[in-house]
Design a protein around this motif. Structure first.
Motif, PDB file in Angstrom:
ATOM      1  N   VAL A  36       0.860  -1.179   0.000  1.00 28.54           N
ATOM      2  CA  VAL A  36       0.000   0.000   0.000  1.00 28.54           C
ATOM      3  C   VAL A  36       0.896   1.229   0.000  1.00 28.54           C
ATOM      4  O   VAL A  36       1.883   1.296   0.737  1.00 28.54           O
ATOM      5  CB  VAL A  36      -0.941  -0.009   1.222  1.00 28.54           C
ATOM      6  CG1 VAL A  36      -1.667   1.319   1.365  1.00 28.54           C
ATOM      7  CG2 VAL A  36      -1.943  -1.156   1.108  1.00 28.54           C
ATOM      8  N   GLY A  37       0.577   2.179  -0.863  1.00 29.46           N
ATOM      9  CA  GLY A  37       1.381   3.391  -1.009  1.00 29.46           C
ATOM     10  C   GLY A  37       2.339   3.335  -2.183  1.00 29.46           C
ATOM     11  O   GLY A  37       2.833   4.368  -2.635  1.00 29.46           O
ATOM     12  N   ASP A  38       2.606   2.122  -2.689  1.00 29.30           N
ATOM     13  CA  ASP A  38       3.479   1.961  -3.860  1.00 29.30           C
ATOM     14  C   ASP A  38       2.722   2.351  -5.127  1.00 29.30           C
ATOM     15  O   ASP A  38       1.493   2.282  -5.185  1.00 29.30           O
ATOM     16  CB  ASP A  38       3.913   0.494  -4.028  1.00 29.30           C
ATOM     17  CG  ASP A  38       4.924   0.034  -3.001  1.00 29.30           C
ATOM     18  OD1 ASP A  38       5.443   0.875  -2.237  1.00 29.30           O
ATOM     19  OD2 ASP A  38       5.183  -1.191  -2.959  1.00 29.30           O
ATOM     20  N   LYS A  39       3.486   2.707  -6.159  1.00 26.78           N
ATOM     21  CA  LYS A  39       2.898   2.894  -7.480  1.00 26.78           C
ATOM     22  C   LYS A  39       2.574   1.498  -8.022  1.00 26.78           C
ATOM     23  O   LYS A  39       3.415   0.607  -8.017  1.00 26.78           O
ATOM     24  CB  LYS A  39       3.890   3.612  -8.389  1.00 26.78           C
ATOM     25  CG  LYS A  39       3.304   3.949  -9.739  1.00 26.78           C
ATOM     26  CD  LYS A  39       4.011   5.149 -10.347  1.00 26.78           C
ATOM     27  CE  LYS A  39       3.432   5.527 -11.665  1.00 26.78           C
ATOM     28  NZ  LYS A  39       2.041   5.925 -11.648  1.00 26.78           N
ATOM     29  N   ALA A  40       1.352   1.316  -8.464  1.00 25.60           N
ATOM     30  CA  ALA A  40       0.923   0.013  -8.985  1.00 25.60           C
ATOM     31  C   ALA A  40       1.606  -0.247 -10.320  1.00 25.60           C
ATOM     32  O   ALA A  40       1.474   0.558 -11.244  1.00 25.60           O
ATOM     33  CB  ALA A  40      -0.589  -0.017  -9.159  1.00 25.60           C
TER      34      ALA A  40
ATOM     35  N   GLY B 236      -0.951   1.149 -12.843  1.00 31.84           N
ATOM     36  CA  GLY B 236      -0.580   2.447 -13.375  1.00 31.84           C
ATOM     37  C   GLY B 236      -1.720   3.443 -13.226  1.00 31.84           C
ATOM     38  O   GLY B 236      -2.803   3.117 -12.751  1.00 31.84           O
ATOM     39  N   ALA B 237      -1.460   4.684 -13.610  1.00 35.20           N
ATOM     40  CA  ALA B 237      -2.467   5.741 -13.541  1.00 35.20           C
ATOM     41  C   ALA B 237      -3.416   5.611 -14.726  1.00 35.20           C
ATOM     42  O   ALA B 237      -3.006   5.780 -15.862  1.00 35.20           O
ATOM     43  CB  ALA B 237      -1.786   7.110 -13.539  1.00 35.20           C
ATOM     44  N   GLN B 238      -4.652   5.293 -14.469  1.00 37.08           N
ATOM     45  CA  GLN B 238      -5.640   5.093 -15.532  1.00 37.08           C
ATOM     46  C   GLN B 238      -6.728   6.166 -15.521  1.00 37.08           C
ATOM     47  O   GLN B 238      -7.673   6.086 -16.298  1.00 37.08           O
ATOM     48  CB  GLN B 238      -6.281   3.711 -15.379  1.00 37.08           C
ATOM     49  CG  GLN B 238      -5.281   2.583 -15.366  1.00 37.08           C
ATOM     50  CD  GLN B 238      -5.296   1.762 -16.617  1.00 37.08           C
ATOM     51  OE1 GLN B 238      -6.215   1.829 -17.409  1.00 37.08           O
ATOM     52  NE2 GLN B 238      -4.263   0.987 -16.807  1.00 37.08           N
TER      53      GLN B 238
ATOM     54  N   ALA C 185      -6.917   6.589  -8.924  1.00 41.57           N
ATOM     55  CA  ALA C 185      -6.856   7.131 -10.285  1.00 41.57           C
ATOM     56  C   ALA C 185      -5.445   7.546 -10.687  1.00 41.57           C
ATOM     57  O   ALA C 185      -5.111   7.577 -11.872  1.00 41.57           O
ATOM     58  CB  ALA C 185      -7.801   8.319 -10.415  1.00 41.57           C
ATOM     59  N   ASN C 186      -4.597   7.821  -9.690  1.00 48.44           N
ATOM     60  CA  ASN C 186      -3.211   8.217  -9.955  1.00 48.44           C
ATOM     61  C   ASN C 186      -2.244   7.038  -9.991  1.00 48.44           C
ATOM     62  O   ASN C 186      -1.037   7.232 -10.125  1.00 48.44           O
ATOM     63  CB  ASN C 186      -2.748   9.237  -8.909  1.00 48.44           C
ATOM     64  CG  ASN C 186      -3.583  10.494  -8.968  1.00 48.44           C
ATOM     65  OD1 ASN C 186      -3.826  11.034 -10.048  1.00 48.44           O
ATOM     66  ND2 ASN C 186      -4.050  10.949  -7.814  1.00 48.44           N
ATOM     67  N   GLY C 187      -2.763   5.827  -9.839  1.00 48.54           N
ATOM     68  CA  GLY C 187      -1.925   4.643  -9.943  1.00 48.54           C
ATOM     69  C   GLY C 187      -1.255   4.215  -8.648  1.00 48.54           C
ATOM     70  O   GLY C 187      -0.303   3.440  -8.672  1.00 48.54           O
ATOM     71  N   ILE C 188      -1.761   4.679  -7.515  1.00 48.55           N
ATOM     72  CA  ILE C 188      -1.177   4.312  -6.222  1.00 48.55           C
ATOM     73  C   ILE C 188      -2.022   3.205  -5.580  1.00 48.55           C
ATOM     74  O   ILE C 188      -3.260   3.288  -5.550  1.00 48.55           O
ATOM     75  CB  ILE C 188      -1.107   5.539  -5.278  1.00 48.55           C
ATOM     76  CG1 ILE C 188      -0.304   6.668  -5.925  1.00 48.55           C
ATOM     77  CG2 ILE C 188      -0.528   5.155  -3.917  1.00 48.55           C
ATOM     78  CD1 ILE C 188       1.129   6.317  -6.279  1.00 48.55           C
TER      79      ILE C 188
END
Length: 167
Positions: free
Chosen positions: A20-24, A42-44, A140-143
């Protein structure tokens, strides 16, 4: 190395452990409809719920997929994807038989890129080579905003916590 349990026996998980908190990680999987590529992570620009199951051909995975299909109909602006190692043809047949239409069912069969990128590849034991049971919520930001590696693979996840993470 992360672990989970299969019928009370510890199994190791391979790949990069996502927290949790990582960029996906942005990974391409294969949609069971038409074998098209589908990018998850990622940010989708909208929330994502990535539901990971070992195989749709088991009672628990089938139940879980039906549950998330029903719940996905109630979500707005959330992309819900089930990811397994099942061949897309088998996954497509499952979707047709079960009336799965509110989410995408995809496969990581080609290169196991998703399983390795998210650290959900079972490394040993009877299910070595398939994914464990896990859920990732991505904003939405990929986090990554929520993660559950289900402690016992033969049990269902915490649906309420997963859904709350994307509402």
């Amino acid at each position: 190395m992360a672990t989970t349990m299969l019928k009370g026996n510890t199994v190791n998980l391979a790949g990069n452990e996502v927290k949790v908190g990582d960029k996906a990680p942005q990974v391409t999987v294969t949609n069971s409809e038409g074998l098209a590529d589908k990018v998850v992570g990622g940010a989708q620009g909208k929330k994502q719920l990535i539901v990971v199951v070992p195989s749709l051909d088991t009672p628990v995975c089938a139940t879980e997929t039906r549950q998330f299909n029903a719940k996905a109909a109630e979500l707005t602006d959330v992309d819900v994807t089930i990811v397994s190692m099942d061949l897309p043809f088998a996954a497509g047949r499952f979707c047709s038989t079960e009336g799965i239409s509110n989410l995408t069912v995809a496969s990581d069969f080609r290169n196991k890129d998703f399983a390795n990128a998210y650290g959900v590849l079972i490394a040993d034991g009877a299910l070595a080579g398939v994914t464990c049971r896990a859920i990732f919520a991505v904003d939405a930001n990929g986090i990554v905003t929520y993660k559950e590696i289900v402690p016992e693979i033969t049990e269902e996840p915490n649906y309420d916590n997963a859904l709350a993470a994307v509402k």
